[in-house]
Design an enzyme around this catalytic site. Structure first.
Site, PDB file in Angstrom:
ATOM      1  N   GLN A   1       0.837  -1.198   0.000  1.00  0.00           N
ATOM      2  CA  GLN A   1       0.000   0.000   0.000  1.00  0.00           C
ATOM      3  C   GLN A   1       0.870   1.246   0.000  1.00  0.00           C
ATOM      4  OE1 GLN A   1      -1.573   0.838   3.805  1.00  0.00           O
ATOM      5  NE2 GLN A   1      -3.371   1.950   3.097  1.00  0.00           N
ATOM      6  N   GLY A   2       0.714   2.118  -0.976  1.00  0.00           N
ATOM      7  CA  GLY A   2       1.514   3.343  -1.046  1.00  0.00           C
ATOM      8  C   GLY A   2       0.694   4.566  -0.679  1.00  0.00           C
TER       9      GLY A   2
ATOM     10  N   SER B   1       1.381   6.614   2.808  1.00  0.00           N
ATOM     11  CA  SER B   1       2.160   7.581   3.590  1.00  0.00           C
ATOM     12  C   SER B   1       3.366   8.100   2.823  1.00  0.00           C
ATOM     13  CB  SER B   1       2.651   6.929   4.883  1.00  0.00           C
ATOM     14  OG  SER B   1       1.573   6.619   5.715  1.00  0.00           O
TER      15      SER B   1
ATOM     16  N   SER C   1       4.735  -1.561   4.093  1.00  0.00           N
ATOM     17  CA  SER C   1       4.921  -2.943   4.521  1.00  0.00           C
ATOM     18  C   SER C   1       4.900  -3.860   3.317  1.00  0.00           C
ATOM     19  CB  SER C   1       3.796  -3.348   5.474  1.00  0.00           C
ATOM     20  OG  SER C   1       3.855  -2.565   6.625  1.00  0.00           O
TER      21      SER C   1
ATOM     22  N   GLU D   1      -9.293  -1.247   6.048  1.00  0.00           N
ATOM     23  CA  GLU D   1      -8.119  -1.390   6.902  1.00  0.00           C
ATOM     24  C   GLU D   1      -8.517  -1.338   8.370  1.00  0.00           C
ATOM     25  OE1 GLU D   1      -5.159   1.615   6.276  1.00  0.00           O
ATOM     26  OE2 GLU D   1      -3.618   0.334   7.157  1.00  0.00           O
TER      27      GLU D   1
ATOM     28  N   GLU E   1      -4.625   8.967  17.664  1.00  0.00           N
ATOM     29  CA  GLU E   1      -5.140  10.329  17.787  1.00  0.00           C
ATOM     30  C   GLU E   1      -6.099  10.631  16.629  1.00  0.00           C
ATOM     31  OE1 GLU E   1      -1.861   9.526  18.117  1.00  0.00           O
ATOM     32  OE2 GLU E   1      -1.818   9.739  20.297  1.00  0.00           O
TER      33      GLU E   1
END
Lengths: 417, 383, 417, 383
Positions: free
Chosen positions: A140-141, A143, A175, A260, A400
């Site tokens: 997964q791209g 961040s 990951s 997710e 958060e």
């Protein structure tokens, strides 16, 4: 009270199809459950480090897929089982049988539903079968160095050249990228609008290594690898790799994130193998034994009333998560449809963190010893586990950010940003 | 026996819960509650526990108090998960009535065999009752009590008797010198003195009940059980679960009321809820309410369909709900600011009710201490 | 370890003046400490409810002032003692002698320093002596229904008519207003500027009751009175009652708040009597006894390891507050001059809240009984005390606002509002 | 004897603390620490504990290891509050060296009377040492140990020996069959085997030390105390206080580093610290650091001037510092987000050091359990 391992396992009100399928799963698993792994396995798919681990886990996913235990509820046209409400059954039975986990965590947990809901038919039919079988591993791209919790500020850019796109940018915390064949990729196609400038692609990674794609492993605070930086330099991809319309990237990403966070509509088998006998058992059920083995001046840590209270608190929190899931399927017992599903990732990650931290307190001085020390209690896995839980509370929306989402979407409070 | 997926909470239960919510909302909104119970703020006021007995009679006529009574005694024998739904709504309304006392009594009487049938029938016919089984220490160990039977009469005092001012009968535990027994006692029987306590919770009443030479006459005072410890222990999971359900309802009221305030009240040119110092703790309150609620229905379902797990799951429910009650009520006052600290703001009614419930029938650590015996020590042999 | 009651009492490095003054205080207190109060006293001055309580406490303050134990460090010209660093000595000795508290809490704690730093000489000389003696009781008019934590949004307005001002507005949470002779009053003299439109006055209250001033008691959740609404309707005051310049109200208010948070330069004797034998003792020192008297199945609450841990935590937190105060006077042991002083109110109020809540847990079922119940443990004071602590965590800047101030002024983080 | 107002922390102590801070900042900033200790991230790497022995020699030459040594043995006899200031700075730098081990040894030897003088002199002359007094369980009860003296030789293993790879001498506790004794042992003495542990904390080293027929020869192995339990107990307040001081220094580093990150890192077009979800927990970390620091200097001062209060106040300091270390280190990683989770970010060095310190010489609950004996049970007679 029964063993913790069947927490959330239910067999009461299955449909006819589900009842038969459950029996089928049980029979198949009884005969085909994989044997002891030939290599030491990590805790989850995200920590797979060696080719040997990957090969073993891929062969298990392939077998399970061929038996019909993966992608159960997707239509047959995209390689699914064409069933209804059966993936949950398969997951329950696999968990009960303590099978290993599937290596294609990102593929099953996030990419599949995203492609299914937003991809063209041709793309679904081509990409989903090898995703289900584990032949193609996905990453997964999302961040970037400058875009952590604030996902909408991604800067990776795709420049249109005819029906091709030229991609440049820098993704982090990816990951499984070092094993991945494909990536789901959120990027920018328009620099003048924050949200409307985002688009969403599926991109072949492995076949482009050295040809516009560089994967560099990042090292975690545990000393392990497991996630990566991925750098795109003039990577060319077809417009056919785009999901949904141009400028709809944010909406597509929300589908990904909803899945997710375990809140999506299509149940995936990703979590089914989280708790298995080959991986280190990082839930509260491991704590009583750990405490009994931790000697204290007069007895063991299992006699310490404060530790006992904290251990029981972790059992209760885990049970609550399981019962939240159960309750989320009963409309009369909830007020807002997303209220329970959106809590799941937050609760799971924080409970795991507190459990591992508690385990260290139980171990006492022994918690100073790491995995390479032969005297380390529980083979030094708990301190490593504790550090790894910060991955859970940070990745896929920090705790958060999760609280913001809950406060804003469920409680209707004013946006904090 | 496995638990059903839906907690055994079927269509009937959903209808009951919905109609209970509507009943309280229509007949007794919070402003009326405040007018009724909060007339005299003086901390040294004389004890009074005003209630709407007319509404209670309507609830009885709706059959809500007979829901849990076995069919053999004229009841409906609804599962505990359905009853929990009703109690959750009563807690949400903080409705002053002897619902919990009566239900608790039913679950104990249901374990008394044929001796309990007459009392159960009385309840099914509309009598309200409560348990008088607690000693002066406020011990939650059911084997402890300060009342004694000697020469066929009861002597001593039962403490912390809930709803005592609103019931016609008491189910009293007493030692006959050897074993703990249970007695079904008409509150008007000679020698019974109900002394109301000056409690903080304005939505409940509580008393200590003194027995002076109260003769077990087989009429107004009858023996219903001669081996009460196992009977009480078997009923406790239901009692803990229902009190937790009450707290879940009240906790949800506090959450929603505080959330509403945070949506509208402006500070620093923003609604309060904009600030994460408010938003995130409110989310934490929601999480605790949800945990407790899920554990309540799980415990109720276990009581109905997996009795060997009922005690453990009920410990979990009451433990989580107790901690939630304490945390959620404190945040409600704090986030209402100055106004939340006043008598005129309704929050204090629920704050006080939650603190009361938290500490009754065992607080969080009390339940976890017992749970540890099964979760931690149970495996000592296998370990 | 020594008794908790001399926590923070120190006698090591006094100056010559301080040493002599300490001895003087001891001697005077030994002979003049007031006897048992004729009436039940509340926990603090803020809860004074009856004239009888007020009369007793006023006579004690007057005696202490005449003996030189109040206003020690203010110049003689304004009725002070003209000493240096001696108020702290007096406070320590009064605390050690367990004297009652002073009724003029707002006057001594907030008004005195504010008037001293911002008032004209004539005003100081007129107002401070009866403030120190307790002859004049003071109250504080800051909060309004629409201005709680956001103090700068006060709407009470003063309209200029020559050298007079006509005041209209509505103040709330005004402690002691029903006994007060004077009020420190933050109001608006210009509606077009938020901060620069504020001015600050001292206003005679009692003499204007019924003539432009109405005081209405508010009832707390405990059922007690103790604070009030104050309504101004065309109240006329002299321009001579203004402190500092027009439009400088915010700056003056900061002086007040700094002293309210115990962070001001002029030590006041307000806290000196907080812990005294006539008032209910609401600190951790009361908990062991309470726990020993709370019977449990096998022993008492004092045998419960979880309660023991929590009780000790409260002792440690209280000790830390005392040692923070001590450390705040040693420049080499701190990084930022306001870092410790600005924590004080936050810590004191939250520790008090947790202590009272813990006391209720210790009491168990007994905590259901209120002050009017003869069977209530500790006379039912702990539940009342618990409720009253929300006054501490809300008033004078909520704990949330205190954390903002610390994060912004001390840690230098971006402003949250 | 009353405590001085200023914790006995006078001008000399302030100068020492200031020069220590400067020494570490000038000679060994955090990037150099990382280069030195974090070269090989492999969790299964061979044990290595690299350090800058040259800088340690400079510290010894500055006299910092002799500060706590009594004058009679050639030391300076500075008060513990001054020594705590030095240790706080070493903790702030997470400096790998045997400072704590050596200081701990000094405070034990100082209670050994004339028998301890030779060892103290050796330290004053620049030798580093550490305590080998812990059993395999990791018990913090000083009366427990796994080493035995029989026929004039030591046998057994001492566990969790801190700084073991950096010292020339060990102070070893052993039972002679009757009483606990202390031995001053040259690590090169025959039969002594120091086996390094593979620990998580990269800034420290630890070993277990096996004694096989180690002869007490009066030369390389000498007996310094024949009644060690009271001696060790008297030294413990200093040992706890100094470890707490180390944690305060490291805790302040984590606070400042995370605060700096929150000031600069932008998310949602704001610096992170704008968000109260970051700001308020950071303030809570600051509060915990300050509490611990104030309690450390109070405990140090009590050790110096009110010995009867030293144990209680040291319990407070180590309890507060342990909880602070756990909380503050977790928030530092969390608030650094993804980057804080990597090996390249320096935060993990301090995270690991703090978790180590938290659990050594008793964690928070361990100290509070002991404190309860004096604070709660002490008054049972009066109560």
């Amino acid at each position: 009270m029964d063993s913790h391992s069947d927490m959330g396992r239910t067999s009461g009100k299955d449909t006819q199809e589900q009842t038969e399928f459950r029996q089928y799963c049980r029979d198949w698993l009884a005969q085909n459950k994989p044997g002891e792994p030939p290599v030491r396995l990590p805790l989850t798919a995200l920590e797979i480090m060696t080719e040997a681990q990957m090969a073993y886990l891929k062969s298990w996913q392939k077998a399970a897929y061929e038996a019909g235990l993966v992608g159960c509820d997707y239509p047959e046209s995209v390689g699914g089982g064409g069933r209804t409400g059966c993936q949950r059954i398969a997951n329950e039975e696999m968990r009960a049988a303590r099978t290993p986990f599937f290596p294609n965590l990102v593929g099953l947990g996030m990419a599949a539903a995203t492609i299914y809901y937003h991809g063209r038919n041709e793309l679904k039919e081509r990409l989903l079968p090898p995703l289900f079988s584990g032949e193609h591993i996905w990453c997964q791209g999302f961040s970037e160095p400058g875009a952590g919790s604030d996902l909408a500020s991604v800067q990776t850019f795709a420049d249109q050249r005819g029906d091709k796109w030229i991609i440049n940018g820098h993704k982090v915390w990816t990951s499984l990228a070092h094993f991945a064949d494909w990536m789901i990729l959120l990027l920018r196609t328009d620099k003048s609008h924050k949200y409307e400038g985002l688009s969403y692609f599926v991109v072949p990674i492995r076949s482009n290594l050295g040809k516009g794609v560089t994967v560099r492993p990042l090292i975690k605070m545990t000393g392990e690898t497991g996630f990566n930086e991925v750098i795109f330099e003039d990577l060319e991809v077809d417009d056919g790799c785009r999901l949904d319309e141009l400028g709809k990237g944010w909406q597509v990403a929300m589908t990904t994130l909803t899945h997710e966070r375990d809140a999506g509509e299509l149940v995936t088998p990703a979590a089914g193998g989280m708790r298995n006998e080959s991986a280190f058992n990082a839930t509260a059920i491991a704590l009583p034994g750990l405490a009994r083995n931790a000697e204290r001046d007069d007895g063991t840590a299992a006699d310490d009333p404060l530790l006992r209270d904290r251990i029981v608190q972790q059992f209760i929190r885990e049970q609550a998560i399981a019962q939240n899931m159960r309750r989320s399927r009963i409309p009369a017992l909830q007020d807002h449809p997303m209220r329970l599903p959106l809590q799941n990732k937050l609760l799971m990650s924080e409970v795991a963190q507190d459990t591992a931290n508690l385990a260290m307190d139980i171990e006492g001085a022994g918690a100073s010893l790491y995995v390479g020390d032969s005297n380390a209690p529980a083979k030094g896995q708990w301190p490593k586990s504790y550090m790894n839980t910060f991955g859970f509370t940070i990745a896929a929306g920090t705790s958060e950010v999760q609280r913001n989402i809950l406060g804003e979407r469920v409680l209707g409070l004013a946006k904090s940003k | 026996m496995a638990q059903p997926d839906n907690f055994g909470f079927g269509e009937e239960a959903a209808l009951l819960k919905e109609s209970a919510r509507k009943f309280f909302a229509d007949n007794f909104p919070t402003d009326q509650l405040h007018v009724l119970v909060a007339t005299d703020p003086d901390p040294y006021r004389p004890v009074a526990a005003p209630w709407r007995e007319d509404l209670w009679r309507q609830m009885v006529e709706l059959g809500w108090t007979a829901l849990a009574v076995p069919e053999s005694a004229g009841g409906v024998a609804m599962p505990l998960s359905a009853v929990a739904g009703l109690v959750e709504e009563a807690g949400h309304a903080a409705f002053p009535c002897p619902l919990l006392g009566t239900l608790n009594t039913i679950y104990v009487l249901s374990g008394c065999g044929p001796e309990g049938e007459a009392a159960l029938s009385a309840i099914a016919q509309g009598h309200a009752a409560t348990l008088a089984i607690t000693n002066r220490q406020g011990s939650w160990d059911v084997s402890r009590c300060d009342v004694r039977l000697a020469q066929n009469s009861l002597d001593g005092t039962a403490w912390y008797v809930q709803d005592a001012g609103k019931v016609s009968h008491l189910l009293v535990s007493a030692y006959d010198g050897e074993r703990l027994c249970l007695y079904w006692v008409d509150v008007t029987a000679p020698g019974v003195t109900v002394t109301p306590d000056a409690i903080i919770d304005l939505t409940r009443d509580q008393a200590h009940v003194t027995f002076q030479n109260v003769v077990v006459d087989g009429q107004r005072v009858t023996e219903v059980c001669t081996d009460a410890v196992p009977v009480l222990k078997a009923a406790m999971p239901a009692i803990w679960t229902l009190l937790a359900a009450d707290m879940v309802g009240a906790g949800e009221w506090l959450l929603q009321t505080t959330t509403e305030y945070a949506r509208t009240r402006q500070q620093f040119d923003r609604p309060l809820g904009f600030f994460q110092a408010i938003k995130h703790p409110l989310v934490n309150v929601m999480i605790e309410v949800d945990k407790s609620k899920s554990l309540v229905y799980n415990a109720a379902c276990a009581f109905d369909s997996e009795p060997d797990k009922a005690t453990g799951y009920a410990h979990m429910a009451k433990s989580a709900a107790s901690d939630m009650a304490s945390f959620g009520s404190s945040r409600a006052v704090q986030f209402h600011g100055g106004i939340g600290f006043t008598w005129e703001c309704y929050v204090h009614l629920y704050f006080k009710r939650q603190k009361h419930s938290q500490l009754f029938f065992g607080d969080g650590p009390w339940h976890r201490r017992r749970l540890a015996l099964s979760l931690i020590d149970r495996e000592a042999h296998a370990g």
